[in-house]
Write a protein that holds these residues in place. Structure first.
Motif, PDB file in Angstrom:
ATOM      1  N   GLY A  88      35.543  57.219  71.008  1.00  0.00           N
ATOM      2  CA  GLY A  88      35.246  58.535  71.550  1.00  0.00           C
ATOM      3  C   GLY A  88      34.879  58.528  73.021  1.00  0.00           C
ATOM      4  O   GLY A  88      34.815  59.575  73.659  1.00  0.00           O
ATOM      5  N   HIS A  91      38.853  58.260  77.173  1.00  0.00           N
ATOM      6  CA  HIS A  91      39.573  59.524  77.398  1.00  0.00           C
ATOM      7  C   HIS A  91      41.061  59.255  77.588  1.00  0.00           C
ATOM      8  O   HIS A  91      41.582  59.285  78.696  1.00  0.00           O
ATOM      9  CB  HIS A  91      38.975  60.267  78.593  1.00  0.00           C
ATOM     10  CG  HIS A  91      37.658  60.866  78.286  1.00  0.00           C
ATOM     11  ND1 HIS A  91      37.487  62.209  78.098  1.00  0.00           N
ATOM     12  CD2 HIS A  91      36.446  60.305  78.065  1.00  0.00           C
ATOM     13  CE1 HIS A  91      36.227  62.456  77.797  1.00  0.00           C
ATOM     14  NE2 HIS A  91      35.581  61.318  77.780  1.00  0.00           N
ATOM     15  N   ASP A 118      34.055  65.573  72.160  1.00  0.00           N
ATOM     16  CA  ASP A 118      33.834  65.042  73.510  1.00  0.00           C
ATOM     17  C   ASP A 118      35.145  64.803  74.256  1.00  0.00           C
ATOM     18  O   ASP A 118      35.161  64.742  75.485  1.00  0.00           O
ATOM     19  CB  ASP A 118      33.041  63.730  73.454  1.00  0.00           C
ATOM     20  CG  ASP A 118      31.590  63.947  73.052  1.00  0.00           C
ATOM     21  OD1 ASP A 118      31.117  65.106  73.112  1.00  0.00           O
ATOM     22  OD2 ASP A 118      30.941  62.957  72.674  1.00  0.00           O
ATOM     23  N   LEU A 119      36.227  64.661  73.507  1.00  0.00           N
ATOM     24  CA  LEU A 119      37.534  64.394  74.104  1.00  0.00           C
ATOM     25  C   LEU A 119      38.388  65.658  74.223  1.00  0.00           C
ATOM     26  O   LEU A 119      39.611  65.592  74.245  1.00  0.00           O
ATOM     27  CB  LEU A 119      38.280  63.338  73.274  1.00  0.00           C
ATOM     28  CG  LEU A 119      37.652  61.952  73.239  1.00  0.00           C
ATOM     29  CD1 LEU A 119      38.396  61.050  72.274  1.00  0.00           C
ATOM     30  CD2 LEU A 119      37.621  61.336  74.623  1.00  0.00           C
ATOM     31  N   VAL A 122      41.253  65.653  76.637  1.00  0.00           N
ATOM     32  CA  VAL A 122      42.405  64.864  76.200  1.00  0.00           C
ATOM     33  C   VAL A 122      43.090  65.542  75.018  1.00  0.00           C
ATOM     34  O   VAL A 122      44.318  65.574  74.934  1.00  0.00           O
ATOM     35  CB  VAL A 122      41.952  63.431  75.810  1.00  0.00           C
ATOM     36  CG1 VAL A 122      43.113  62.626  75.275  1.00  0.00           C
ATOM     37  CG2 VAL A 122      41.312  62.739  77.000  1.00  0.00           C
TER      38      VAL A 122
END
Length: 176
Positions: A88, A91, A118-119, A122
């Motif tokens: 995680g 990225h 959190d990504l 992406v």
């Protein structure tokens, strides 16, 4: 002895605090320390292995993904959780399908969900994978992906979210 060699030696120190500090320092060095971290994994105990996986994630290097991913199947739940969290921190689009697959494991679902959240930057570039995942047979996976789609807040993500709502039998309205 250069810095990397010293840190590698410290990863085998009998004291946990020394091993933890060495792994953290290597993680802060970034991609240049990746080979050193990888070389220490095979002979490491679970504690040190977890610290190394954390450090590999901290490098943010996409090159760490292929080394971290197999640890998602480690016998230790703690190693699996650490590997999930480490992915995680990277990225890169390559981690998205791995984390989606990890959502199927109840013990890892929360960590994988947070990692995907959190990504978001992406994940927005991997919308095709998310649209596919929102159709997953596992309702928990579908729900996590649907929430992620809301947070992406793009027209394509909203369209996929509304489709998911229809499959669920929910009334949907545009919440933007």
């Amino acid at each position: 002895m250069n810095r990397l060699e010293q840190f590698l030696e410290d990863l085998h120190d009998p004291r946990k605090s020394i091993r933890r500090n060495a792994a953290e320092a290597l993680g802060k060095l970034g991609e240049s320390a990746l080979d050193t971290l990888i070389s220490a994994l095979p002979e490491s105990d679970d504690y040190t292995r977890r610290r190394i996986l954390e450090a590999m994630g901290s490098t943010g290097s996409p090159h760490a993904v292929t080394t971290i991913a197999p640890f998602l199947h480690n016998e230790s739940i703690y190693v699996r959780k650490t590997a999930t969290a480490a992915l995680g921190k990277i990225h890169d689009k390559t981690v998205i399908p791995i984390l989606i697959e990890t959502l199927r494991e109840p013990e890892l679902r929360q960590i994988a969900s947070l990692a995907l959240h959190d990504l978001r930057d992406v994940a927005a570039n991997a919308l095709d994978l998310l649209v596919k995942a929102v159709q997953d047979p596992d309702p928990a996976v579908r729900t996590v992906i649907a929430i992620l789609l809301i947070h992406l807040d793009t027209p394509e993500a909203w369209e996929a979210y509304h489709t998911w709502c229809k499959w669920q039998g929910f009334y949907t309205m545009d919440m933007r």
